[in-house]
Design an enzyme around this catalytic site. Sequence first.
Site, short mmCIF file in Angstrom:
data_model
loop_
_atom_site.label_atom_id
_atom_site.label_comp_id
_atom_site.label_asym_id
_atom_site.label_seq_id
_atom_site.Cartn_x
_atom_site.Cartn_y
_atom_site.Cartn_z
N HIS A 86 36.44 50.23 39.81
CA HIS A 86 37.25 49.60 38.76
C HIS A 86 36.52 48.38 38.16
CE1 HIS A 86 41.27 47.99 37.19
NE2 HIS A 86 40.47 46.95 37.08
N GLU A 87 36.01 47.53 39.04
CA GLU A 87 35.34 46.31 38.56
C GLU A 87 34.01 46.64 37.88
OE1 GLU A 87 37.16 43.82 38.42
OE2 GLU A 87 38.63 44.46 39.89
N HIS A 123 34.48 47.44 34.34
CA HIS A 123 34.62 46.27 33.45
C HIS A 123 33.26 45.84 32.89
CE1 HIS A 123 38.81 45.12 33.57
NE2 HIS A 123 38.85 45.12 34.89
N GLY A 173 40.33 41.73 42.67
CA GLY A 173 38.99 41.87 42.10
C GLY A 173 38.95 41.28 40.71
N GLN A 233 35.92 39.82 32.32
CA GLN A 233 37.32 39.44 32.14
C GLN A 233 37.50 37.96 31.85
OE1 GLN A 233 38.35 41.69 35.94
NE2 GLN A 233 40.26 41.84 34.82
N CYS A 275 45.41 45.67 36.88
CA CYS A 275 44.27 44.90 36.39
C CYS A 275 44.77 43.56 35.87
CB CYS A 275 43.60 45.68 35.25
SG CYS A 275 42.16 44.86 34.57
N LEU A 276 44.05 42.49 36.20
CA LEU A 276 44.48 41.17 35.74
C LEU A 276 44.42 41.07 34.21
CD1 LEU A 276 42.79 38.87 38.42
CD2 LEU A 276 45.21 39.50 38.24
NI NI Z 1 40.55 45.10 36.10
#
Ligand code: NI
Length: 170
Positions: free
Chosen positions: A134-135, A138, A46, A51, A92-93
């Site tokens: 989660h997304e 963000h 995701g 991000q 998380c990226l």
């Molecule tokens: Ni993330």
Amino acid sequence: MAKLPILEFPDERLRTIATPVEAVDDEVRQLVDDMLETMYDARGIGLAATQVDVHRRVIVMDVSDDQSRPLVMINPEFTPIGDEREPMQEGCLSIPEYYAEVPRALKVHLKALGRDGQPYEMEAEGLLAHCIQHEYDHLEGVLFVDYLSVLKRDRVMKKMQKRHRQMQPA
Ligand code: NI
């Protein structure tokens, strides 16, 4: 398509609250395509526009085993179904190589616009439901480490700062 650089914690830009997309035009579709390429390249499941330093309400996701089912969520809204919550290991990226359990709603009802600008609704549970929450966070400037103790979050912050020092060119 182009791969986009991913912001990493504790970059303050990750705390920006994203604004709604007014029209799904070519620019937004290009953003979606670039985000998908970036996510697949980074082997993530995701990615939120936040991000990649674009503060608009756009999320891409693919929780399939063979990364064959891209999901696009523009202006997403979700409501939990029932009170059941379950902890799940999250990564998380924007916080590479760090994982922690976060409790979230087991099932959610999602409303969003697709890449074609058409509204759709779906029910999600398990990994997909976790990923949506989660997304979505963000887009609100929230990171999964915010749910951890201050002590743990400080430890992650130090680890990330060390990583960024090592990445600096000499
Ligand atoms: Ni993330």
